[in-house]
Motif scaffolding. Sequence first.
Motif, PDB file in Angstrom:
ATOM      1  N   MET A  63       0.831  -1.210   0.000  1.00  0.00           N
ATOM      2  CA  MET A  63       0.000   0.000   0.000  1.00  0.00           C
ATOM      3  C   MET A  63       0.858   1.249   0.000  1.00  0.00           C
ATOM      4  N   TRP A  64       1.967   1.228   0.747  1.00  0.00           N
ATOM      5  CA  TRP A  64       2.860   2.383   0.782  1.00  0.00           C
ATOM      6  C   TRP A  64       3.453   2.649  -0.604  1.00  0.00           C
ATOM      7  N   ALA A  65       3.856   1.580  -1.305  1.00  0.00           N
ATOM      8  CA  ALA A  65       4.412   1.736  -2.655  1.00  0.00           C
ATOM      9  C   ALA A  65       3.367   2.334  -3.594  1.00  0.00           C
ATOM     10  N   GLU A  66       2.124   1.898  -3.496  1.00  0.00           N
ATOM     11  CA  GLU A  66       1.067   2.457  -4.338  1.00  0.00           C
ATOM     12  C   GLU A  66       0.774   3.912  -3.968  1.00  0.00           C
ATOM     13  N   HIS A  67       0.832   4.200  -2.674  1.00  0.00           N
ATOM     14  CA  HIS A  67       0.615   5.581  -2.219  1.00  0.00           C
ATOM     15  C   HIS A  67       1.671   6.505  -2.829  1.00  0.00           C
ATOM     16  N   ARG A  68       2.898   6.056  -2.846  1.00  0.00           N
ATOM     17  CA  ARG A  68       3.994   6.869  -3.402  1.00  0.00           C
ATOM     18  C   ARG A  68       3.790   7.149  -4.889  1.00  0.00           C
ATOM     19  N   LYS A  69       3.068   6.257  -5.574  1.00  0.00           N
ATOM     20  CA  LYS A  69       2.781   6.442  -6.997  1.00  0.00           C
ATOM     21  C   LYS A  69       1.445   7.163  -7.228  1.00  0.00           C
ATOM     22  N   GLY A  70       0.751   7.482  -6.141  1.00  0.00           N
ATOM     23  CA  GLY A  70      -0.516   8.197  -6.256  1.00  0.00           C
ATOM     24  C   GLY A  70      -1.700   7.328  -6.645  1.00  0.00           C
ATOM     25  N   ARG A  71      -1.598   6.009  -6.447  1.00  0.00           N
ATOM     26  CA  ARG A  71      -2.665   5.103  -6.881  1.00  0.00           C
ATOM     27  C   ARG A  71      -3.395   4.403  -5.744  1.00  0.00           C
ATOM     28  N   LEU A  72      -2.972   4.598  -4.518  1.00  0.00           N
ATOM     29  CA  LEU A  72      -3.516   3.813  -3.419  1.00  0.00           C
ATOM     30  C   LEU A  72      -5.010   4.052  -3.194  1.00  0.00           C
ATOM     31  N   LYS A  73      -5.421   5.288  -3.134  1.00  0.00           N
ATOM     32  CA  LYS A  73      -6.818   5.578  -2.796  1.00  0.00           C
ATOM     33  C   LYS A  73      -7.778   4.905  -3.783  1.00  0.00           C
ATOM     34  N   THR A  74      -7.522   5.039  -5.061  1.00  0.00           N
ATOM     35  CA  THR A  74      -8.383   4.440  -6.091  1.00  0.00           C
ATOM     36  C   THR A  74      -8.316   2.924  -6.049  1.00  0.00           C
ATOM     37  N   ASN A  75      -7.120   2.371  -5.970  1.00  0.00           N
ATOM     38  CA  ASN A  75      -6.966   0.915  -5.962  1.00  0.00           C
ATOM     39  C   ASN A  75      -7.527   0.279  -4.691  1.00  0.00           C
ATOM     40  N   PHE A  76      -7.350   0.958  -3.558  1.00  0.00           N
ATOM     41  CA  PHE A  76      -7.875   0.414  -2.313  1.00  0.00           C
ATOM     42  C   PHE A  76      -9.402   0.393  -2.347  1.00  0.00           C
ATOM     43  N   GLN A  77      -9.987   1.426  -2.882  1.00  0.00           N
ATOM     44  CA  GLN A  77     -11.446   1.475  -2.966  1.00  0.00           C
ATOM     45  C   GLN A  77     -11.984   0.334  -3.840  1.00  0.00           C
ATOM     46  N   LYS A  78     -11.341   0.077  -4.954  1.00  0.00           N
ATOM     47  CA  LYS A  78     -11.739  -1.040  -5.819  1.00  0.00           C
ATOM     48  C   LYS A  78     -11.562  -2.371  -5.098  1.00  0.00           C
ATOM     49  N   HIS A  79     -10.431  -2.526  -4.430  1.00  0.00           N
ATOM     50  CA  HIS A  79     -10.143  -3.747  -3.675  1.00  0.00           C
ATOM     51  C   HIS A  79     -11.209  -3.960  -2.598  1.00  0.00           C
ATOM     52  N   CYS A  80     -11.544  -2.920  -1.887  1.00  0.00           N
ATOM     53  CA  CYS A  80     -12.537  -2.992  -0.811  1.00  0.00           C
ATOM     54  C   CYS A  80     -13.891  -3.457  -1.343  1.00  0.00           C
ATOM     55  N   LYS A  81     -14.341  -2.865  -2.414  1.00  0.00           N
ATOM     56  CA  LYS A  81     -15.636  -3.253  -2.987  1.00  0.00           C
ATOM     57  C   LYS A  81     -15.617  -4.703  -3.463  1.00  0.00           C
ATOM     58  N   ARG A  82     -14.502  -5.117  -4.044  1.00  0.00           N
ATOM     59  CA  ARG A  82     -14.372  -6.483  -4.539  1.00  0.00           C
ATOM     60  C   ARG A  82     -14.343  -7.503  -3.399  1.00  0.00           C
ATOM     61  N   GLU A  83     -13.727  -7.147  -2.290  1.00  0.00           N
ATOM     62  CA  GLU A  83     -13.539  -8.065  -1.162  1.00  0.00           C
ATOM     63  C   GLU A  83     -14.535  -7.837  -0.019  1.00  0.00           C
TER      64      GLU A  83
END
Length: 120
Positions: A63-83
Motif C-alpha cells: 500500500m505504501w508503494a502504491e501511495h507513493r505512486k498516487g494510486r492507493l486511494k483508487t486501488n484500495f477502494q476497488k479492492h474494498c468493494k471487490r472483497e
Amino acid sequence: MLRGLIMGVSLWLLAWSALAQTHGDPSFTCQRAAAKVDSLIEDWHAMVLEFHAEAQNPSVLQMWAEHRKGRLKTNFQKHCKREWNTHQAIFTCFSGSVSEMGLALCRQADTNPNGWQYKP
C-alpha cells in the motif's frame, strides 16, 4: 500500557460507530476506508519499519508503494468493494481509524477473521 488500552477502547468505539452508520453500504465505507488508509499509510509504514516488521506486513509495504505512486486511494477502494463480502469487518474498522496504530489494530483476529491481505 494504560495509554494503549485507552487507544484500543477508543478504536473500538469508533469502529462500531462507523459500523452502525455504514452497515450495508459498502460504497460509503470503502470510500472512507480508502481515504483513511491513504492519509495514514506514511505513518503506518514508518511504524512497521521502526519495529522491523516488514516480513509480517507485506500489505502495508504494498500500500505504501502504491501511495507513493498516487494510486492507493483508487486501488484500495476497488479492492474494498471487490472483497467486501469476505472482509467487511476490517474495512469498517479501517474507515473509523484515526491513527496508524488504529489501522494496525484493525488487523487483529476479531476484526480480521478471514486473514485480509491487500491485493489490488
